[in-house]
Design a protein around this motif. Sequence first.
Motif, PDB file in Angstrom:
ATOM      1  N   LYS A  13      -5.996   6.277   1.453  1.00 47.01           N
ATOM      2  CA  LYS A  13      -5.364   5.114   2.072  1.00 47.01           C
ATOM      3  C   LYS A  13      -4.335   4.522   1.104  1.00 47.01           C
TER       4      LYS A  13
ATOM      5  N   GLU B 132      -3.374   1.602   1.037  1.00 46.11           N
ATOM      6  CA  GLU B 132      -3.910   0.304   0.608  1.00 46.11           C
ATOM      7  C   GLU B 132      -4.754   0.471  -0.653  1.00 46.11           C
ATOM      8  N   ASP B 133      -5.589   1.515  -0.689  1.00 44.10           N
ATOM      9  CA  ASP B 133      -6.462   1.755  -1.838  1.00 44.10           C
ATOM     10  C   ASP B 133      -5.687   2.261  -3.049  1.00 44.10           C
ATOM     11  N   GLN B 134      -4.532   2.882  -2.815  1.00 43.70           N
ATOM     12  CA  GLN B 134      -3.731   3.447  -3.897  1.00 43.70           C
ATOM     13  C   GLN B 134      -2.779   2.430  -4.526  1.00 43.70           C
TER      14      GLN B 134
END
Length: 327
Positions: free
Chosen positions: A202, A204-206
């Motif tokens: 994702k 967002e997570d990166q």
Amino acid sequence: MKHLMTAATLAFAATGAQAQDSDVTLQLQWVTQSQFAGYYVAQDKGFYEEEGLNVTILPGGPDIAPPQVLAGGGADVMLNWMPSALAAREKGLPVVNIAQPFKTSGLMLTCWKDTGITSVEDFKGKTIGVWFFGNEYPFLSWMSQAGISTDGGEDGVTVLKQGFNVDPLLQRQADCISTMTYNEYGQVLDAGVNPDELVTFKYEDQGVATLEDGMYVLEESLNDPAFVEKMVKFVRASMKGWKYAEENAAEAAQIVLDNDETGAQTIEAQERMMEEVAKLTAGSNGTLDEADYQRTVDTLLAGGSDPVISAAPEGAWTHVITDQALN
């Protein structure tokens, strides 16, 4: 007789002006689906009507570029991902973000686990499907920040221009493809793939997520007090629609399906999509978060020798509408 005609003409003109003042045309970024549920719900539940608005919702598609529609006067407001909007602004189309219903990004890469990919570093030497038409910007920025070339070879990634489907993954033309949490990922599963066979990354997570599905208008339109007032009403009713959709996912999905003139959607897919979309709009009342905006700009500027935008934008967003609509 002349006086009567003049009075009738004036009355007709006034009625026409009132109608024009209440008309709003919204250009969606893609086809009718639960990604846009808030607007269809606002229309279906009479939230726009309560504000005195007559709203027309125009579906998008692979051949429709919302910035071009907005520039040509075909819509009053468009939905767009911020990378695309900021790139368009730098190229001379003065679009301004007036509201941001989506707080979180749904963009991710979905990869076959048997390729051995477990981290971003493992992308090297692999083929990755990427959407273009403005959707490629977050990926290119991410690879630049990771120091991975997008020109192919053992130390770079081979970019496959991906259509808006999941075929390249299913047919093993790509090791990873672009997917949205609320759409294409589900399509992969629907094709019979087990989640255990996949690895997802994702954005967002990166730490490279950029804002999606914001509302944009032309800057010059904001100089018109009547237009501003109309947008205040539109944003207020739209956010009411979004919050209703979050809390009533199944009903919202059915409303979307009722508005799908193509007959291509299914209630099962739309309910699943609505449940995922609700996670992305949760936490937003429609006001653009300045920190989220700055993260988006920083990500886009971090494009090495080929950044998405070459300088920090000025005047690309405003709180004028949401301050009046939501407070």
